[in-house]
Design a protein around this motif. Structure first.
Motif, PDB file in Angstrom:
ATOM      1  N   UNK A  30      12.171   5.566   0.223  1.00 59.98           N
ATOM      2  CA  UNK A  30      11.688   6.829  -0.004  1.00 59.98           C
ATOM      3  C   UNK A  30       9.861   6.855  -0.262  1.00 59.98           C
ATOM      4  N   UNK A  31       9.518   5.412  -0.220  1.00 61.68           N
ATOM      5  CA  UNK A  31       7.948   5.235  -0.612  1.00 61.68           C
ATOM      6  C   UNK A  31       7.413   5.222   0.987  1.00 61.68           C
ATOM      7  N   UNK A  32       6.036   5.508   0.838  1.00 63.59           N
ATOM      8  CA  UNK A  32       5.423   5.519   1.905  1.00 63.59           C
ATOM      9  C   UNK A  32       5.428   4.155   2.727  1.00 63.59           C
ATOM     10  N   UNK A  33       5.195   4.207   3.936  1.00 64.50           N
ATOM     11  CA  UNK A  33       5.120   2.941   4.535  1.00 64.50           C
ATOM     12  C   UNK A  33       3.828   2.275   4.337  1.00 64.50           C
ATOM     13  N   UNK A  34       4.056   0.900   4.309  1.00 64.06           N
ATOM     14  CA  UNK A  34       2.834  -0.010   4.174  1.00 64.06           C
ATOM     15  C   UNK A  34       1.956   0.043   5.507  1.00 64.06           C
ATOM     16  N   UNK A  35       0.721  -0.653   5.206  1.00 63.12           N
ATOM     17  CA  UNK A  35      -0.341  -0.352   6.460  1.00 63.12           C
ATOM     18  C   UNK A  35      -1.223  -1.645   6.604  1.00 63.12           C
ATOM     19  N   UNK A  36      -1.916  -1.755   7.526  1.00 60.53           N
ATOM     20  CA  UNK A  36      -2.765  -2.624   7.504  1.00 60.53           C
ATOM     21  C   UNK A  36      -3.923  -1.887   8.425  1.00 60.53           C
ATOM     22  N   UNK A  37      -5.313  -2.399   8.249  1.00 64.95           N
ATOM     23  CA  UNK A  37      -6.419  -1.783   8.830  1.00 64.95           C
ATOM     24  C   UNK A  37      -7.005  -2.845  10.169  1.00 64.95           C
ATOM     25  N   UNK A  38      -7.137  -2.148  11.228  1.00 64.05           N
ATOM     26  CA  UNK A  38      -7.685  -2.707  12.453  1.00 64.05           C
ATOM     27  C   UNK A  38      -9.229  -2.051  12.779  1.00 64.05           C
ATOM     28  N   UNK A  39     -10.044  -2.816  12.906  1.00 65.44           N
ATOM     29  CA  UNK A  39     -11.441  -2.365  13.268  1.00 65.44           C
ATOM     30  C   UNK A  39     -12.001  -3.180  14.482  1.00 65.44           C
ATOM     31  N   UNK A  40     -12.462  -2.571  15.197  1.00 68.53           N
ATOM     32  CA  UNK A  40     -13.307  -3.124  16.623  1.00 68.53           C
ATOM     33  C   UNK A  40     -14.751  -3.136  16.137  1.00 68.53           C
TER      34      UNK A  40
END
Length: 352
Positions: free
Chosen positions: A205-215
């Motif tokens: 029920x919690x939001x999905x985890x995530x990561x940051x991708x920068x170019x």
């Protein structure tokens, strides 16, 4: 004391030493088998590789001491040899270094910092000040959580550097160089609380985890910088059954995360730097998966791993900086206390 009673005590002591040593050797064998990926994901023994080989010293000393006490030097030597072989194979050491032909004077050098900032518990101003003092080209942050006014303060203090933040409690990237583009990628897993207990049945029920991708445009070269943190958290209660259940959930979920992440990396073009607080000790299934496709910057430039998890007696290396198409030339754990993790610093050269 009668001679019969004395002999009985001696024999009992011998049997105790033999039993303890047998259990110790069996434990090493089970961990060894798990390192060889011979246990299925559903096996109760899957994940034993999370137990760092160095920890076995706590158990090998009584075994060797007991063997010497009963005057069985052969047993003491055998146990020592088994452990040494196990440690050389799976300990956090790097005896063989890759050979790189690089010109450090002409190559483009990139400096990277990975830091779990623990929600800025040591003070927002102190953390930002130390990040600026370290002065890395790219900074990969974990457990980043800022209110709107705090976010404005951070961006103002770091200007002209760019601060790229994802969801609260997830990751962020700081860049000294122009950012061409960036995005937040959702992982298949769901957020878990680090503050209180987690009920596995309701995590979906919690939001999905995530990561940051920068170019990032670094001296004319497009470099991919990814700040990622694999799942961690606490069990619903302190009961042994709940702790084991949660531990198995974490191991399985981290395996799912790393598979998703590897597929994502395979679609990226150009040099890649990724890392952060991965929440796994070295030589586990997760780290082995990453070692197949990328270079651990710290172990490529050091003989043995240094703990990054800041406790009264540090013993865990949980933070990593990996590279693809970049050559590691230096890496160190900084003795700076601004979190429950020590900052990890690394330098790389572009290999192309």
């Amino acid at each position: 004391m009668s001679r019969i009673l004395k002999k009985h005590i001696i024999n009992t002591g011998k049997y105790a030493v033999y039993l303890y040593t047998a259990i110790f050797i069996l434990s090493i064998c089970l961990c060894w088998i798990d390192h060889l990926n011979l246990f299925s994901l559903e096996s109760i023994f899957f994940g034993l590789s999370y137990f760092p080989p160095l920890w076995f010293i706590l158990f090998i000393v009584p075994s060797i001491g007991g063997a010497l006490l009963i005057r069985n030097k052969r047993l003491a030597l055998s146990v020592s040899i088994i452990y040494i072989i196990f440690f050389l194979l799976y300990g956090d050491i790097s005896l063989i270094k890759p050979a790189y032909k690089v010109n450090k004077e002409k190559g483009k050098k990139i400096s990277v910092l990975a830091l779990n900032i623990q929600y800025y518990n040591h003070g927002l101003k102190k953390v930002i000040r130390e990040i600026k003092n370290i002065n890395a080209d790219i900074t990969l942050l974990s457990e980043n959580i800022l209110k709107e006014d705090e976010l404005k303060y951070v961006r103002s203090e770091l200007s002209p550097w760019q601060f790229l933040a994802g969801k609260p409690e997830e990751t962020a990237v700081i860049s000294k160089y122009p950012v061409i583009s960036w995005k937040e990628i959702e992982l298949p897993s769901h957020e878990a609380s680090l503050w209180g207990g987690n009920r596995i049945e309701t995590l979906s029920q919690n939001p999905h985890r995530s990561f940051i991708h920068a170019v990032i445009n670094i001296k004319g070269t497009r470099v991919n910088a990814i700040s990622i943190r694999f799942i961690a958290g606490r069990a619903e209660s302190e009961k042994m059954g709940e702790q084991l259940k949660w531990g198995r959930y974490i191991v399985k979920t981290q395996i799912e995360e790393v598979k998703f992440f590897k597929e994502y990396l395979s679609e990226i073009e150009g040099p890649i730097i990724f890392g952060g607080d991965l929440n796994v000790p070295p030589n586990t299934h997760v780290i082995k998966e990453l070692n197949q496709i990328a270079i651990d910057g710290y172990m490529a430039t050091n003989l043995y791993g240094k703990p990054t998890f800041n406790t009264a007696c540090p013993f865990l290396r949980l933070d990593y900086i990996y590279s693809i198409d970049l050559i590691p030339i230096n890496s160190k754990v900084l003795d700076i206390v601004i979190s429950d993790h020590y900052p990890l610093y690394a330098e790389f050269l572009l290999s192309k």
